[in-house]
Write a protein that holds these residues in place. Structure first.
Motif, PDB file in Angstrom:
ATOM      1  N   MET A 280      11.360   6.809  11.679  1.00 32.97           N
ATOM      2  CA  MET A 280       9.999   6.729  11.161  1.00 32.97           C
ATOM      3  C   MET A 280       9.525   5.287  11.167  1.00 32.97           C
ATOM      4  N   LEU A 281       8.413   5.056  11.851  1.00 30.85           N
ATOM      5  CA  LEU A 281       7.811   3.733  11.820  1.00 30.85           C
ATOM      6  C   LEU A 281       7.401   3.370  10.401  1.00 30.85           C
ATOM      7  N   GLY A 282       7.370   2.065  10.086  1.00 28.80           N
ATOM      8  CA  GLY A 282       6.763   1.652   8.846  1.00 28.80           C
ATOM      9  C   GLY A 282       5.304   2.098   8.831  1.00 28.80           C
ATOM     10  N   GLU A 283       4.761   2.325   7.651  1.00 24.45           N
ATOM     11  CA  GLU A 283       3.410   2.879   7.572  1.00 24.45           C
ATOM     12  C   GLU A 283       2.381   1.993   8.252  1.00 24.45           C
ATOM     13  N   ASP A 284       2.521   0.665   8.117  1.00 26.20           N
ATOM     14  CA  ASP A 284       1.563  -0.228   8.766  1.00 26.20           C
ATOM     15  C   ASP A 284       1.664  -0.126  10.280  1.00 26.20           C
ATOM     16  N   ALA A 285       2.892  -0.039  10.810  1.00 23.32           N
ATOM     17  CA  ALA A 285       3.065   0.093  12.259  1.00 23.32           C
ATOM     18  C   ALA A 285       2.556   1.442  12.758  1.00 23.32           C
ATOM     19  N   PHE A 286       2.744   2.487  11.966  1.00 28.74           N
ATOM     20  CA  PHE A 286       2.262   3.812  12.348  1.00 28.74           C
ATOM     21  C   PHE A 286       0.736   3.797  12.480  1.00 28.74           C
ATOM     22  N   LEU A 523       8.546  -5.174  -0.260  1.00 20.33           N
ATOM     23  CA  LEU A 523       8.193  -5.558   1.107  1.00 20.33           C
ATOM     24  C   LEU A 523       6.693  -5.708   1.323  1.00 20.33           C
ATOM     25  N   ASP A 524       5.896  -5.803   0.275  1.00 18.28           N
ATOM     26  CA  ASP A 524       4.437  -5.935   0.422  1.00 18.28           C
ATOM     27  C   ASP A 524       3.867  -4.773   1.231  1.00 18.28           C
ATOM     28  N   SER A 525       4.493  -3.589   1.118  1.00 15.66           N
ATOM     29  CA  SER A 525       4.118  -2.460   1.970  1.00 15.66           C
ATOM     30  C   SER A 525       2.682  -2.018   1.745  1.00 15.66           C
ATOM     31  N   ASP A 526       2.252  -1.942   0.489  1.00 21.56           N
ATOM     32  CA  ASP A 526       0.892  -1.475   0.207  1.00 21.56           C
ATOM     33  C   ASP A 526      -0.147  -2.397   0.827  1.00 21.56           C
ATOM     34  N   LEU A 528       0.285  -4.426   3.425  1.00 24.68           N
ATOM     35  CA  LEU A 528       0.347  -4.353   4.884  1.00 24.68           C
ATOM     36  C   LEU A 528      -0.326  -3.085   5.400  1.00 24.68           C
ATOM     37  N   VAL A 529      -0.222  -1.995   4.663  1.00 25.50           N
ATOM     38  CA  VAL A 529      -0.925  -0.759   5.035  1.00 25.50           C
ATOM     39  C   VAL A 529      -2.428  -0.979   4.966  1.00 25.50           C
ATOM     40  N   ARG A 530      -2.873  -1.634   3.912  1.00 27.54           N
ATOM     41  CA  ARG A 530      -4.309  -1.921   3.787  1.00 27.54           C
ATOM     42  C   ARG A 530      -4.790  -2.788   4.946  1.00 27.54           C
ATOM     43  N   PHE A 531      -4.008  -3.785   5.308  1.00 29.01           N
ATOM     44  CA  PHE A 531      -4.396  -4.658   6.418  1.00 29.01           C
ATOM     45  C   PHE A 531      -4.471  -3.868   7.729  1.00 29.01           C
ATOM     46  N   ALA A 532      -3.480  -3.001   7.948  1.00 26.36           N
ATOM     47  CA  ALA A 532      -3.458  -2.226   9.190  1.00 26.36           C
ATOM     48  C   ALA A 532      -4.692  -1.330   9.287  1.00 26.36           C
ATOM     49  N   LYS A 533      -5.070  -0.707   8.191  1.00 23.46           N
ATOM     50  CA  LYS A 533      -6.275   0.142   8.199  1.00 23.46           C
ATOM     51  C   LYS A 533      -7.516  -0.685   8.528  1.00 23.46           C
ATOM     52  N   SER A 534      -7.604  -1.886   7.979  1.00 23.29           N
ATOM     53  CA  SER A 534      -8.755  -2.749   8.267  1.00 23.29           C
ATOM     54  C   SER A 534      -8.756  -3.193   9.727  1.00 23.29           C
ATOM     55  N   GLU A 535      -7.570  -3.465  10.277  1.00 20.89           N
ATOM     56  CA  GLU A 535      -7.485  -3.826  11.699  1.00 20.89           C
ATOM     57  C   GLU A 535      -8.028  -2.697  12.573  1.00 20.89           C
ATOM     58  N   VAL A 536      -7.682  -1.460  12.235  1.00 22.62           N
ATOM     59  CA  VAL A 536      -8.146  -0.310  13.019  1.00 22.62           C
ATOM     60  C   VAL A 536      -9.665  -0.212  12.984  1.00 22.62           C
ATOM     61  N   ALA A 561      -4.830 -11.452   2.711  1.00 24.36           N
ATOM     62  CA  ALA A 561      -3.909 -11.723   3.821  1.00 24.36           C
ATOM     63  C   ALA A 561      -3.321 -13.123   3.703  1.00 24.36           C
ATOM     64  N   PHE A 562      -4.153 -14.112   3.362  1.00 27.40           N
ATOM     65  CA  PHE A 562      -3.648 -15.473   3.181  1.00 27.40           C
ATOM     66  C   PHE A 562      -2.622 -15.530   2.047  1.00 27.40           C
ATOM     67  N   ALA A 563      -2.820 -14.697   1.015  1.00 26.92           N
ATOM     68  CA  ALA A 563      -1.880 -14.690  -0.108  1.00 26.92           C
ATOM     69  C   ALA A 563      -0.521 -14.138   0.304  1.00 26.92           C
TER      70      ALA A 563
END
Length: 814
Positions: A280-286, A523-526, A528-536, A561-563
């Protein structure tokens, strides 16, 4: 026609020729039942470990969807070889699938909506896919963890120098004047001549201003006709100016900075998607891969895939000076699969292993699989699609961190060091690699991990935490064994104990795996998921040229993101700046460009504030000039929030705030300033580098120093000095500095002669003087003479880095 997948299995049981399939395993039954209950959800992910019967699950699910919808269902595989393997499996289950590759269907069952079509990711995602115009009801993505690279490749136009030499040179000539203007003509010339392996990102402003010329050259160069480029050209031809362009000595790559996957029809709300994966990919990578998270993840609890492994790190063993040579000796008498991230790393094995070309690979791999000798084969960037179970291969070498082979991957990893956002992808590739020789629960094998960056990555707790817990334990055991080994002979002994099924090894392995406890890591997962959604969303709006909406997507996450990571924040700020530029907002564009390049020196600089940067004698002066903002006409402004960004230099600030202010101070001094410990999980708190001189800073203000610096404090600083030497071989002088109370060391500590300490108040004074100097320069300079004012100020204040680093008011640590 039955719709329940279990009923399909029962009905077909009499037609099955697969001898190993007598009934469904408990994990398979659980997975099918849960999927059947949730079958109407648009996105469902089925996670089954290697050896858990994933292909049978995929066969039953896909036929179930065909029977239900009476429509067209696709089944995506990673290669033609895997299409044929999957077809054979489906037919052994009593099914009659259609295959499609090389523009040919094998039968009419798919067109008649009677069976699934097994095809390749390439056939589905290429820019001229015939399936774009099909009324698709559902898609099954087999080995979904491999899709990220394949989808990215279809949005990447690679101009290979060997294949398009004239086109490569013509494109380089377009960008050469920019590199002269920004003072990097020498670097650019080295890259073009093959003397420099670095990857350069072309500033998107330069791409936009030369868009018509670039497109004309690409058309004349034949990219719309060559089969290696025409499919990606179809995607990119109208969007060149909103792509990123990377240049290396052998390739020019054109690709979106964020892949607009959501624009593909396969991800609309009318199609159901099933993702089959062993990892299973990490949620941000998925999210970055498929533009969304699954509505449901089904992961039956099964021990399948939890194979016995001895994982060794020769570099951790004493008396091993060269882990590559040690690995070659260890596998000399063993049949071995070697996986590297690229062809350059693969060539390190050409003296003892076969390096098949892409065309030779299927035949060479089959010959290797059938061999009973001590053959060795090395494959580059192939982390899946190779199955060598049982005695077909017991030894695996992993040589080189699997960070991706494309130029954008290399740039993000090596130049921007986006360690956090790439962590889950790297972890997934590591798990994939381990599965090449370990398939069933009773399987076993030896894995050698080679190359400094690989060993270092796996040594970091947060990276380990991205791996499955079972594999974490195996890495921990292997690290302990390797560290205890006193050289090659000890490593060889334990390796043979594993391969020869020695009782002592089996007892040690079983006991360790049962007793070992893995400590959880955040792992700052939450975030990174938020960032990935914004990238999309950003990629979608940018692709549509809706610059205002695109800008909102990155603006709302920029400070967060800077934080998390300065490098990630800089990457977002850079593309946000370009978005504002495309929208005609030059002022905000320049602010964001300067914020980005102030943090990450490897991002390309915007040219405009200075007429001739070539004449500036030091990198420090160039960087300070680039900090100023042109406010219109001939007015200059100091960097936005400069004083605010230095507030952490006051007593009472948190450790994180103090470290960020120290980093900002270095930036405003014109230095390459970073926070390695925060950004990559290793190294000093803050690092200042310029002109081959480095400040290696440990920030102890705000931390408890009970009267003296301890042996542990000093040892930590020594480790960080070594890290700087390893990561920055160009640095000739390192000044190790504690920023904190000016006290002595404890009796047990033994600091080196060059270690020193300076109170935080001294940095605060420097910061205040620097803000005032910036204000003075801005009040009297204009863009044309800005460099001269910067030169005078640095000379007058003694802030030229060679002088400041030598004369700063620190005291020797004794």
């Amino acid at each position: 026609m039955p719709v329940d997948p279990y009923e399909i299995f029962r009905k077909n049981s009499g037609r099955m020729s697969e001898s190993s399939v007598n009934d469904l395993w408990a994990g398979q039954v659980d997975a099918l039942r849960e999927w059947h209950v949730n079958r109407n959800l648009k996105d469902v992910c089925l996670v089954l470990n290697t050896g858990a019967g994933k292909t049978l699950i995929g066969a039953l699910v896909s036929q179930s969807l065909v029977n239900e919808t009476r429509g067209k269902v696709l089944y995506a595989c990673g290669s033609i070889q895997l299409v044929e393997q999957t077809r054979e499996k489906f037919e052994s289950y009593g099914l009659k699938p259609t295959t499609y590759y090389n523009r040919k269907f094998s039968n009419e069952n798919y067109d008649q909506c009677q069976a699934v079509c097994i095809t390749t990711y390439q056939a589905i995602f290429n820019g001229r896919s015939k399936f774009f115009n099909e009324d698709i009801e559902a898609i099954i993505f087999d080995d979904a963890h491999t899709a990220e690279g394949m989808i990215k490749n279809h949005f990447s136009l690679d101009i290979r120098r060997q294949q398009f030499s004239e086109l490569y040179d013509s494109l380089c000539s377009i960008f050469q004047p920019y590199y002269h203007k920004v003072g990097k003509a020498g670097t650019f010339a080295e890259i073009r001549s093959g003397q420099n392996a670095k990857v350069e990102l072309i500033h998107p402003s330069e791409v936009a201003s030369n868009k018509s010329t670039i497109c004309s050259l690409l058309e004349k160069g034949g990219v719309s006709e060559n089969t290696d480029t025409l499919f990606s050209w179809t995607y990119l031809k109208d969007h060149i100016d909103i792509c990123s362009i990377y240049i290396s000595s052998g390739i020019i790559q054109i690709t979106p900075p964020f892949i607009p996957v959501s624009r593909l029809s396969y991800f609309n709300s009318e199609i159901r998607r099933v993702y089959l994966t062993a990892t299973m990919l990490g949620e941000d990578a998925f999210i970055r891969t498929f533009s969304k998270l699954p509505d449901k993840v089904i992961a039956p609890d099964t021990p399948a895939g939890q194979c016995e492994r001895l994982i060794l790190f020769p570099a951790k063993s004493s008396n091993v000076a060269d882990d590559l040579m040690a690995a070659k000796e260890l596998v000399k008498a063993e049949k071995t699969l070697i996986i590297t991230p690229n062809n350059a790393a693969a060539s390190r094995w050409e003296d003892c292993a076969e390096l098949p070309s892409r065309n030779e690979f299927p035949e060479s791999m089959q010959a290797f699989k059938d061999s009973n000798s001590d053959d060795k084969i090395v494959v580059a960037a192939r982390y899946d699609g190779i199955d060598l179970p049982g005695d077909t291969c017991r030894v695996l070498v992993l040589d080189g961190l699997p960070m991706g082979s494309s130029l954008i991957d290399k740039y993000l990893w090596e130049s921007l060091k986006l360690a956090k956002s790439l962590r889950s992808i790297i972890a997934c590739r590591i798990v994939q690699s381990l599965g090449r020789i370990s398939r069933g629960l009773s399987d076993y094998g030896v894995v050698l991990v080679v190359e400094r960056d690989y060993v270092k990555w796996l040594s970091q707790p947060k990276n380990q935490a991205a791996l499955p817990e079972f594999i974490q334990k195996q890495f921990m055991l292997g690290a302990d064994i390797s560290s205890d080994a006193e050289g090659y002979q000890d490593l060889k002994k334990v390796m043979m104990q594993c391969l020869e099924r020695d009782d002592e090894w089996l007892d040690v392995y079983e006991t360790y795996m049962e007793d070992c406890e893995v400590e959880p890591e955040e792992l700052d997962s939450d975030e990174l998921v938020r960032f990935a959604k914004s990238e999309v969303k950003f990629s979608e709006y940018l692709w549509e040229r809706n610059y205002a909406e695109a800008a909102k997507c990155l603006t709302e996450i920029l400070n967060y993101a800077f934080a998390i990571s300065d490098s990630l924040g800089a990457w977002y700020a850079f593309w946000l700046g370009y978005c504002y530029e495309l929208a005609g907002d030059e002022q905000n564009s320049n602010i964001l460009y300067r914020r980005a390049t102030g943090v990450s020196k490897n991002l390309p600089k915007i040219f405009g504030a200075v007429e001739s940067i070539d004449s500036l004698p030091t990198n420090q002066m160039v960087e300070i000039v680039n900090q100023f903002e042109v406010a219109g006409g001939s007015n200059l402004n100091i960097p936005k929030n400069m004083a605010l960004n230095l507030q952490g230099l006051s007593d009472g600030a948190s450790s994180n705030t103090t470290e960020e202010s120290l980093r900002a101070l270095g930036q405003y001094l014109g230095l390459d300033s970073s926070r390695p410990d925060k950004e990559v999980g290793v190294g000093p708190d803050v690092l200042w580098v310029s002109d081959n001189i480095a400040f290696c800073i440990e920030a102890k203000s705000g931390k408890k120093i009970k009267g003296s610096y301890t042996k542990r404090n000093v040892g930590q600083l020594m480790n960080h000095i070594q890290w700087v030497q390893d990561e920055h071989p160009e640095v000739e002088k390192i000044i190790p500095v504690f920023v904190g109370p000016e006290v002595s060391v404890s009796d047990s500590a033994s600091p080196t002669e060059d270690m020193c300490v300076a109170g935080l108040a001294k940095f605060k004074v420097l910061g205040e003087e620097l803000v005032a100097a910036y204000q003075d320069i801005a009040s009297k300079a204009i863009p044309l003479d800005l460099s001269e004012h910067v030169r005078e100020t640095l000379d007058l204040r003694g802030w030229n880095w060679a002088d400041l680093s030598q004369n700063f008011d620190y005291v020797a640590l004794k």
